[in-house]
Motif scaffolding. Structure first.
Motif, mmCIF file in Angstrom:
data_model
loop_
_atom_site.group_PDB
_atom_site.id
_atom_site.type_symbol
_atom_site.label_atom_id
_atom_site.label_comp_id
_atom_site.label_asym_id
_atom_site.label_seq_id
_atom_site.Cartn_x
_atom_site.Cartn_y
_atom_site.Cartn_z
ATOM 1 N N THR A 189 -10.890 -19.749 -2.184
ATOM 2 C CA THR A 189 -10.196 -18.522 -1.793
ATOM 3 C C THR A 189 -10.089 -17.484 -2.913
ATOM 4 O OG1 THR A 189 -8.057 -19.627 -2.179
ATOM 5 C CG2 THR A 189 -8.918 -19.588 0.078
ATOM 6 N N PRO A 190 -9.876 -17.848 -4.193
ATOM 7 C CA PRO A 190 -9.885 -16.802 -5.220
ATOM 8 C C PRO A 190 -11.227 -16.072 -5.298
ATOM 9 C CG PRO A 190 -8.849 -18.793 -6.060
ATOM 10 C CD PRO A 190 -9.479 -19.158 -4.759
ATOM 11 N N GLY A 191 -12.313 -16.828 -5.156
ATOM 12 C CA GLY A 191 -13.624 -16.195 -5.169
ATOM 13 C C GLY A 191 -13.836 -15.304 -3.966
ATOM 14 N N LEU A 192 -13.333 -15.695 -2.801
ATOM 15 C CA LEU A 192 -13.459 -14.868 -1.609
ATOM 16 C C LEU A 192 -12.639 -13.584 -1.737
ATOM 17 C CD1 LEU A 192 -13.352 -17.547 1.229
ATOM 18 C CD2 LEU A 192 -15.336 -16.217 0.464
ATOM 19 N N ILE A 193 -11.476 -13.682 -2.356
ATOM 20 C CA ILE A 193 -10.689 -12.471 -2.610
ATOM 21 C C ILE A 193 -11.474 -11.517 -3.497
ATOM 22 C CG2 ILE A 193 -8.696 -11.601 -3.913
ATOM 23 C CD1 ILE A 193 -7.830 -12.492 -1.234
ATOM 24 N N GLU A 200 0.690 0.872 -6.705
ATOM 25 C CA GLU A 200 -0.240 0.256 -7.646
ATOM 26 C C GLU A 200 -1.661 0.715 -7.333
ATOM 27 O OE1 GLU A 200 -1.477 -0.820 -10.427
ATOM 28 O OE2 GLU A 200 -0.043 -2.486 -10.566
ATOM 29 N N LEU A 201 -2.534 0.669 -8.338
ATOM 30 C CA LEU A 201 -3.937 0.961 -8.127
ATOM 31 C C LEU A 201 -4.546 -0.032 -7.148
ATOM 32 C CD1 LEU A 201 -4.969 1.596 -11.846
ATOM 33 C CD2 LEU A 201 -4.933 3.331 -10.043
ATOM 34 N N LEU A 202 -5.365 0.466 -6.231
ATOM 35 C CA LEU A 202 -5.993 -0.434 -5.265
ATOM 36 C C LEU A 202 -6.893 -1.450 -5.951
ATOM 37 C CD1 LEU A 202 -6.975 2.023 -2.363
ATOM 38 C CD2 LEU A 202 -4.967 0.538 -2.532
ATOM 39 N N PHE A 203 -7.505 -1.039 -7.070
ATOM 40 C CA PHE A 203 -8.385 -1.936 -7.815
ATOM 41 C C PHE A 203 -7.737 -2.311 -9.154
ATOM 42 C CE2 PHE A 203 -11.089 0.372 -4.889
ATOM 43 C CZ PHE A 203 -11.875 -0.627 -4.354
ATOM 44 N N SER A 204 -6.455 -2.574 -9.107
ATOM 45 C CA SER A 204 -5.687 -2.895 -10.304
ATOM 46 C C SER A 204 -6.263 -4.109 -11.025
ATOM 47 C CB SER A 204 -4.234 -3.164 -9.919
ATOM 48 O OG SER A 204 -3.535 -3.770 -10.985
ATOM 49 N N HIS A 205 -6.456 -3.970 -12.337
ATOM 50 C CA HIS A 205 -6.906 -5.099 -13.134
ATOM 51 C C HIS A 205 -5.847 -6.185 -13.175
ATOM 52 C CE1 HIS A 205 -7.925 -7.504 -16.679
ATOM 53 N NE2 HIS A 205 -9.154 -7.063 -16.548
ATOM 54 N N ALA A 206 -4.569 -5.783 -13.207
ATOM 55 C CA ALA A 206 -3.491 -6.766 -13.260
ATOM 56 C C ALA A 206 -3.478 -7.639 -12.015
ATOM 57 C CB ALA A 206 -2.153 -6.047 -13.410
ATOM 58 N N VAL A 207 -3.922 -7.097 -10.870
ATOM 59 C CA VAL A 207 -3.919 -7.855 -9.621
ATOM 60 C C VAL A 207 -5.239 -8.592 -9.420
ATOM 61 C CG1 VAL A 207 -3.759 -7.697 -7.106
ATOM 62 C CG2 VAL A 207 -2.277 -6.273 -8.552
ATOM 63 N N GLY A 231 -4.371 -0.649 -15.964
ATOM 64 C CA GLY A 231 -5.361 0.193 -15.325
ATOM 65 C C GLY A 231 -6.175 -0.563 -14.290
ATOM 66 N N SER A 232 -7.328 0.000 -13.962
ATOM 67 C CA SER A 232 -8.164 -0.562 -12.907
ATOM 68 C C SER A 232 -9.219 -1.491 -13.489
ATOM 69 C CB SER A 232 -8.860 0.569 -12.158
ATOM 70 O OG SER A 232 -9.829 1.180 -12.985
ATOM 71 N N LEU A 233 -9.920 -2.150 -12.595
ATOM 72 C CA LEU A 233 -11.088 -2.923 -13.012
ATOM 73 C C LEU A 233 -12.080 -2.006 -13.718
ATOM 74 C CD1 LEU A 233 -11.641 -4.974 -9.736
ATOM 75 C CD2 LEU A 233 -10.705 -5.840 -11.890
ATOM 76 N N ARG A 234 -12.808 -2.528 -14.669
ATOM 77 C CA ARG A 234 -13.764 -1.724 -15.422
ATOM 78 C C ARG A 234 -15.077 -1.573 -14.672
ATOM 79 N NH1 ARG A 234 -11.130 -5.068 -19.071
ATOM 80 N NH2 ARG A 234 -9.985 -3.995 -20.724
ATOM 81 N N PHE A 235 -15.819 -0.527 -15.009
ATOM 82 C CA PHE A 235 -17.125 -0.295 -14.377
ATOM 83 C C PHE A 235 -18.038 -1.497 -14.560
ATOM 84 C CE2 PHE A 235 -16.423 4.438 -15.356
ATOM 85 C CZ PHE A 235 -15.782 4.637 -14.148
#
Length: 554
Positions: free
Chosen positions: A187-191, A284-291, A301-305
């Motif tokens: 499930t983590p990989g599917l997320i 929160e950012l939709l692509f939050s790095h923290a999440v 911030g967000s996930l990196r490019f």
């Protein structure tokens, strides 16, 4: 490719009425045609558009994840987290011990595969202690004693088995469940894959820059309120722009600034945003790095490019594995001839399809008709005329350059044209060399698009050319536009041109309709044959009225 057309039509909500409609899409399923010369600026054309053969199935799988699998994945992830937390924290009880033995004793006695998870940083497997504890209600201590007593660490490494979750599976592929059961360990990989699919859908179907997508926050796309008449408008996305964001002194503002004009969000994009909003807290950012990126270490911030580029390649690999598992070789994602998909090529690919494929494999007439109307005609998607509009203008000029050059070659070889705009088209084709070798930036693209005499647009689905004149175009119901609506060609329009190749293709399409009619009930077969007769009539008219280059030479 026909399979991908069918699936995309279903994904995007486009009805393909009959096989003749599919025939009209066949021309768009061919290989990507690149411009003849160095057309485009270094800034806007740093990467090639993705080939249709790659973009089509990539979009299919991204939409499938967001539309069909998201509920299963999110519910499965919740269940796996619940089991893991219970496996870590529940106290020891006699009931837990009894349930643990009832679950594991038969597996141990029969030497059956044991619930296992892959060890981080290793190729081997370990016993799924938290899964078993959460499933049975046994404590960590009770599970640990049982594992030691029966030697299950070594046994699980030798006989690794699944850890099925109790989550109901509702998603389907080709009418069948996409999983028999979700696995605790996957499930983590599917997320991660679901987040990536959401990025692909948003980036491609809005034309946003990658940084703008990654900068979106929860709540950025509110449901529209009905107006006084009760009419509900489009969903709009409110976000920040980063590329040209400066402060009062002209210095780059890393936090960006809010866009003056929002982006349009068509239904698949809204769905992707809603999926992401279920994963992140308010604002929160939709692509939050923290999440979404906690595994990679703490960060704001967000996930990196770079992370998103890797995730997209991983997503394509996963989709190909799934296509093989479900016996769908036609939906595999082939490598793009120009390299990795990356994050920057979606905008360019969107512009390419809007300009060149009004009813094609990825465009699918209605959907991209709406997009072009929303992006170009209604003025969304940019604070001014820059952004995606520049890319669409440049790609339109590239397409015109190809069309005019091909037409000139055909006329020089003795080919003929018919239609109300045939003579104008011959004169325009004679000036084709002025496009070749010309570097087109956004400013020159707009200037060329304002020159009606130079604009000949190809419509491979309607089997015609459009030598566009704004004042006599019938594709726009109200007002005039700089470019035609190629998904709304009107047979009586004065801008239509047909070539000898179009006449041949019309007869081939008519033959295919006649063949199809033999397998249809009478009412449908009669309509198909009537349509075939109309197509042959258009081809006959071309043969009787065609003119050549010699006919227009003084």
């Amino acid at each position: 490719m026909a399979i991908v057309r069918h699936v995309l039509a279903d994904r995007l909500g486009v009805a393909l009425a009959d096989d003749s409609t599919l025939d009209r899409l066949d021309d768009a399923a061919r290989a990507l045609v690149l411009a003849r010369g160095p057309v485009g600026s270094a800034d806007l054309n740093a990467s090639e558009p993705l080939a249709e053969e790659t973009m089509g199935p990539l979009l299919v799988w991204a939409l499938r994840m967001v539309d069909d699998f998201a509920d299963d994945i999110l519910a499965g992830y919740t269940d796996s987290q619940r089991l893991a937390e219970a496996g870590r924290t529940v106290p020891s009880t006699p009931d837990g011990q009894t349930a643990l033995e009832a679950y594991l004793d038969p597996l141990v006695a029969s030497r059956a595969p044991l619930p296992a998870v892959r060890l981080k940083g290793h190729e081997g497997y370990g016993f799924a202690r938290y899964y078993v504890g959460g499933l049975t209600g046994a404590s960590r201590h009770q599970v640990a004693l049982y594992v030691k007593r029966h030697g299950l660490v070594a046994a699980a490494a030798q006989r690794p088995g699944p850890c099925p979750l109790p989550t109901p599976v509702t998603g389907r592929i080709a009418g069948h469940p996409w999983r028999e059961a979700l696995d605790f360990a996957e499930t983590p990989g599917l997320i991660r894959l679901l987040v990536t699919a959401s990025f692909i859908v948003i980036a491609y179907l809005t034309g946003m820059r990658p940084g703008e997508v990654l900068g979106l926050r929860r709540g950025c796309c509110p449901d529209p309120e009905p107006d006084d008449s009760g009419r509900t408008g489009r969903h709009l996305i409110y976000g920040h722009e980063y590329k040209n964001a400066t402060d009062d002194r002209g210095n780059h503002h890393s936090a960006g600034h809010e866009r003056d004009v929002p982006w349009v969000a068509i239904t698949p994009v809204v769905t992707a945003i809603r999926v992401l909003e279920r994963m992140v807290p308010p604002s929160e950012l939709l692509f939050s790095h923290a999440v979404h990126g906690a595994m990679a270490g703490p960060s704001t911030g967000s996930l990196r490019f770079s992370a998103m580029r890797t995730r997209i390649e991983d997503f394509a690999s996963w989709a190909n594995t799934e296509a093989a598992r479900h016996g769908l070789p036609g939906e595999a994602i082939p490598p793009d001839p120009h390299g990795a998909v990356g994050t920057r090529r979606f905008r360019r690919t969107l512009a390419w399809h809007i300009a060149r494929r009004p009813g094609g494999l990825v465009a699918l007439a209605i959907q991209y008709g709406h997009l072009r109307t929303a992006l170009v005609s209604e003025g969304y998607a940019a604070r001014s005329r820059d952004g995606i509009h520049d890319l669409i203008d440049i790609e339109t000029v590239r397409a015109v350059a190809d069309t005019v050059a091909d037409l000139n070659d055909e006329l020089e070889a003795g080919g003929g044209l018919s239609g109300p705009a045939a003579r104008r088209a011959i004169k325009a084709a004679a000036r084709a060399p002025r496009f070749e070798g010309t570097v087109i930036n956004a400013t020159t693209a707009r200037r060329l698009l304002a020159n009606d005499d130079a604009l000949i647009h190809d419509n491979p689905q309607a089997l015609l050319l459009c030598h566009y004149k704004r004042e006599q175009a019938l594709c726009h119901r109200t007002g005039v536009r700089d470019t035609p609506r190629l998904d709304h060609c009107v047979p009586r329009c004065g801008n239509i041109v047909r070539t000898d190749h179009h006449a041949t293709a019309l007869r081939e399409r008519a033959d295919a309709l006649d063949k199809q009619a033999t397998h249809m009930p009478q009412p449908i077969s009669e309509r198909l044959r009537d349509h075939a007769d109309r197509l042959r009539g258009i081809a006959d008219t071309h043969d009787h009225t065609r003119i050549t280059l010699k006919d227009t030479t003084p």
